[in-house]
Structure formats: structure tokens, C-alpha cells
Design an enzyme around this catalytic site. Structure first.
Site, PDB file in Angstrom:
ATOM      1  N   ASP A   1      50.708 -22.724 -40.933  1.00  0.00           N
ATOM      2  CA  ASP A   1      49.568 -22.453 -40.055  1.00  0.00           C
ATOM      3  C   ASP A   1      48.576 -23.612 -40.157  1.00  0.00           C
ATOM      4  O   ASP A   1      48.303 -24.113 -41.256  1.00  0.00           O
ATOM      5  CB  ASP A   1      48.898 -21.130 -40.445  1.00  0.00           C
ATOM      6  CG  ASP A   1      47.966 -20.628 -39.357  1.00  0.00           C
ATOM      7  OD1 ASP A   1      48.297 -19.608 -38.715  1.00  0.00           O
ATOM      8  OD2 ASP A   1      46.920 -21.260 -39.131  1.00  0.00           O
TER       9      ASP A   1
ATOM     10  N   ASN B   1      49.634  -9.677 -35.530  1.00  0.00           N
ATOM     11  CA  ASN B   1      48.536  -9.249 -34.676  1.00  0.00           C
ATOM     12  C   ASN B   1      49.107  -9.045 -33.276  1.00  0.00           C
ATOM     13  O   ASN B   1      49.655  -9.971 -32.691  1.00  0.00           O
ATOM     14  CB  ASN B   1      47.432 -10.318 -34.644  1.00  0.00           C
ATOM     15  CG  ASN B   1      46.825 -10.560 -36.019  1.00  0.00           C
ATOM     16  OD1 ASN B   1      46.634  -9.629 -36.792  1.00  0.00           O
ATOM     17  ND2 ASN B   1      46.523 -11.818 -36.329  1.00  0.00           N
TER      18      ASN B   1
ATOM     19  N   GLN C   1      45.010 -11.260 -32.068  1.00  0.00           N
ATOM     20  CA  GLN C   1      46.024 -12.201 -31.554  1.00  0.00           C
ATOM     21  C   GLN C   1      45.371 -13.231 -30.635  1.00  0.00           C
ATOM     22  O   GLN C   1      44.597 -12.882 -29.732  1.00  0.00           O
ATOM     23  CB  GLN C   1      47.128 -11.448 -30.781  1.00  0.00           C
ATOM     24  CG  GLN C   1      48.275 -12.371 -30.373  1.00  0.00           C
ATOM     25  CD  GLN C   1      49.456 -11.632 -29.760  1.00  0.00           C
ATOM     26  OE1 GLN C   1      49.397 -10.423 -29.513  1.00  0.00           O
ATOM     27  NE2 GLN C   1      50.535 -12.367 -29.511  1.00  0.00           N
TER      28      GLN C   1
ATOM     29  N   VAL D   1      47.397 -16.376 -29.940  1.00  0.00           N
ATOM     30  CA  VAL D   1      48.530 -17.089 -29.320  1.00  0.00           C
ATOM     31  C   VAL D   1      49.538 -16.028 -28.877  1.00  0.00           C
ATOM     32  O   VAL D   1      50.074 -15.278 -29.709  1.00  0.00           O
ATOM     33  CB  VAL D   1      49.182 -18.082 -30.311  1.00  0.00           C
ATOM     34  CG1 VAL D   1      50.383 -18.765 -29.653  1.00  0.00           C
ATOM     35  CG2 VAL D   1      48.174 -19.124 -30.790  1.00  0.00           C
TER      36      VAL D   1
ATOM     37  N   HIS E   1      54.519 -13.766 -33.375  1.00  0.00           N
ATOM     38  CA  HIS E   1      54.674 -14.507 -34.637  1.00  0.00           C
ATOM     39  C   HIS E   1      54.299 -13.624 -35.810  1.00  0.00           C
ATOM     40  O   HIS E   1      53.415 -12.777 -35.712  1.00  0.00           O
ATOM     41  CB  HIS E   1      53.825 -15.781 -34.646  1.00  0.00           C
ATOM     42  CG  HIS E   1      52.398 -15.572 -34.252  1.00  0.00           C
ATOM     43  ND1 HIS E   1      52.007 -15.412 -32.945  1.00  0.00           N
ATOM     44  CD2 HIS E   1      51.265 -15.485 -34.996  1.00  0.00           C
ATOM     45  CE1 HIS E   1      50.701 -15.238 -32.895  1.00  0.00           C
ATOM     46  NE2 HIS E   1      50.223 -15.260 -34.141  1.00  0.00           N
TER      47      HIS E   1
ATOM     48  N   HIS F   1      52.682 -13.767 -39.489  1.00  0.00           N
ATOM     49  CA  HIS F   1      51.948 -14.561 -40.475  1.00  0.00           C
ATOM     50  C   HIS F   1      52.502 -14.186 -41.847  1.00  0.00           C
ATOM     51  O   HIS F   1      52.664 -12.995 -42.147  1.00  0.00           O
ATOM     52  CB  HIS F   1      50.460 -14.190 -40.504  1.00  0.00           C
ATOM     53  CG  HIS F   1      49.688 -14.538 -39.279  1.00  0.00           C
ATOM     54  ND1 HIS F   1      48.895 -15.661 -39.202  1.00  0.00           N
ATOM     55  CD2 HIS F   1      49.557 -13.918 -38.082  1.00  0.00           C
ATOM     56  CE1 HIS F   1      48.302 -15.706 -38.017  1.00  0.00           C
ATOM     57  NE2 HIS F   1      48.686 -14.652 -37.317  1.00  0.00           N
TER      58      HIS F   1
HETATM   59  P1  AMP Z   1      47.084 -15.091 -34.057  1.00  0.00           P
HETATM   60  O1  AMP Z   1      45.576 -15.148 -34.107  1.00  0.00           O
HETATM   61  O2  AMP Z   1      47.675 -13.926 -34.805  1.00  0.00           O
HETATM   62  O3  AMP Z   1      47.587 -15.188 -32.633  1.00  0.00           O
HETATM   63  O4  AMP Z   1      47.594 -16.349 -34.856  1.00  0.00           O
HETATM   64  C1  AMP Z   1      47.713 -17.611 -34.284  1.00  0.00           C
HETATM   65  C2  AMP Z   1      47.769 -18.585 -35.424  1.00  0.00           C
HETATM   66  O5  AMP Z   1      48.264 -19.801 -34.936  1.00  0.00           O
HETATM   67  C3  AMP Z   1      46.411 -18.877 -36.069  1.00  0.00           C
HETATM   68  O6  AMP Z   1      46.455 -18.522 -37.451  1.00  0.00           O
HETATM   69  C4  AMP Z   1      46.229 -20.372 -35.864  1.00  0.00           C
HETATM   70  O7  AMP Z   1      45.601 -21.003 -36.954  1.00  0.00           O
HETATM   71  C5  AMP Z   1      47.662 -20.846 -35.682  1.00  0.00           C
HETATM   72  N1  AMP Z   1      47.810 -22.065 -34.912  1.00  0.00           N
HETATM   73  C6  AMP Z   1      47.200 -22.381 -33.752  1.00  0.00           C
HETATM   74  N2  AMP Z   1      47.608 -23.603 -33.333  1.00  0.00           N
HETATM   75  C7  AMP Z   1      48.490 -24.051 -34.238  1.00  0.00           C
HETATM   76  C8  AMP Z   1      49.259 -25.253 -34.381  1.00  0.00           C
HETATM   77  N3  AMP Z   1      49.209 -26.253 -33.475  1.00  0.00           N
HETATM   78  N4  AMP Z   1      50.069 -25.376 -35.459  1.00  0.00           N
HETATM   79  C9  AMP Z   1      50.126 -24.393 -36.399  1.00  0.00           C
HETATM   80  N5  AMP Z   1      49.437 -23.232 -36.315  1.00  0.00           N
HETATM   81  C10 AMP Z   1      48.629 -23.069 -35.259  1.00  0.00           C
END
Ligand code: AMP
Length: 113
Positions: free
Chosen positions: A31, A86, A93, A95, A99, A101
Site C-alpha cells: 500500500d 472496505n 472504500q 478505489v 482488494h 488489505h
Molecule cells: P480503500 O480505501 O479500501 O479503497 O483502499 C485503497 C488503498 O489503496 C488505500 O489504502 C491507498 O493507500 C491505496 N493506494 C492508492 N493508490 C495506490 C497506489 N498507486 N499504489 C499502492 N496503493 C495505493
């Protein structure tokens, strides 16, 4: 055709990431904003938007993600770790490409915020 997700761009190596593992079904990478000494994501190649949109056709993928989360956690030196998904904006969430975590390397409190 819908826009590629951020994580599909990482899968396709259009955006760099610190990749820990990949196979034909998933990828695991660190992450970018770690919330623990070890914090990585396990992402299916298939761009399922969120857990609540996964269907019975995704049964094998979902099981695979869990097994790989544990395998990569062990390879990262973790005995104890937390796996979080999430699903949806108010659950945190950001993204919209499913996924897991995986967090570890420190004491984790419960309940999470
Ligand atoms: P969520 O909030 O559950 O959708 O988690 C998305 C996660 O993606 C967050 O913990 C971010 O820090 C991580 N994230 C966003 N962009 C990147 C990236 N380019 N490379 C690695 N992790 C990322």
C-alpha cells in the site's frame, strides 16, 4: 468500454508499484500509504468493483485471494495479521476495484474506526 481502474493500471504495469506476488488470478503489492509496518493489498485481476458486486461465478477467485493474503503475509514475516475489505464509500472504500488489505507488524486495536 469503462475506464481502467487504478489497480488495473498497476496490474498492467502502467503505474509502478512494489509488487510482492502475482499469478494468473491476482496481484499483491505494498500500500502506498501504509497504516502498519506491513500493509499490502491483494487484488484480483478481474476488476470486480466491490465485494457486494461479486457473484457466485467469483467463488474461486475470492477463496484464492484469501489464501494468497495468508501466504504473502507469512512471506512478509507475519504470524498475526488483519485482513480488511472496505465495500462501499461509507465503509472507507476509495478505489473501486475489489482488494483485501493485509496489515501487521504492530498491535492492532478493535473495533477499527
Ligand atoms: P480503500 O480505501 O479500501 O479503497 O483502499 C485503497 C488503498 O489503496 C488505500 O489504502 C491507498 O493507500 C491505496 N493506494 C492508492 N493508490 C495506490 C497506489 N498507486 N499504489 C499502492 N496503493 C495505493
Amino acid at each position: 468500454m469503462s475506464e481502467k481502474t487504478l489497480f488495473s493500471k498497476i496490474i498492467d504495469k502502467e503505474i509502478p508499484a512494489s509488487i510482492l506476488f502475482e499469478d494468473d488470478l491476482c496481484i499483491a503489492f505494498k500500500d502506498i500509504h501504509p497504516q502498519a509496518p506491513v500493509h499490502f493489498l491483494v487484488v484480483p485481476r478481474k476488476p470486480i468493483a466491490r465485494l457486494s458486486e461479486a457473484g457466485s461465478v467469483d467463488h474461486a477467485i475470492l477463496g484464492h485471494l484469501m489464501l494468497k493474503a495468508a501466504q504473502v503475509a507469512r512471506a512478509q514475516g507475519l504470524d498475526d495479521f488483519r485482513v480488511v475489505i472496505n465495500s462501499g464509500e461509507s465503509a472507507g472504500q476509495t478505489v473501486f476495484h475489489l482488494h483485501l488489505h493485509v496489515l501487521g507488524g504492530r498491535s492492532l486495536h478493535w473495533p477499527p474506526g
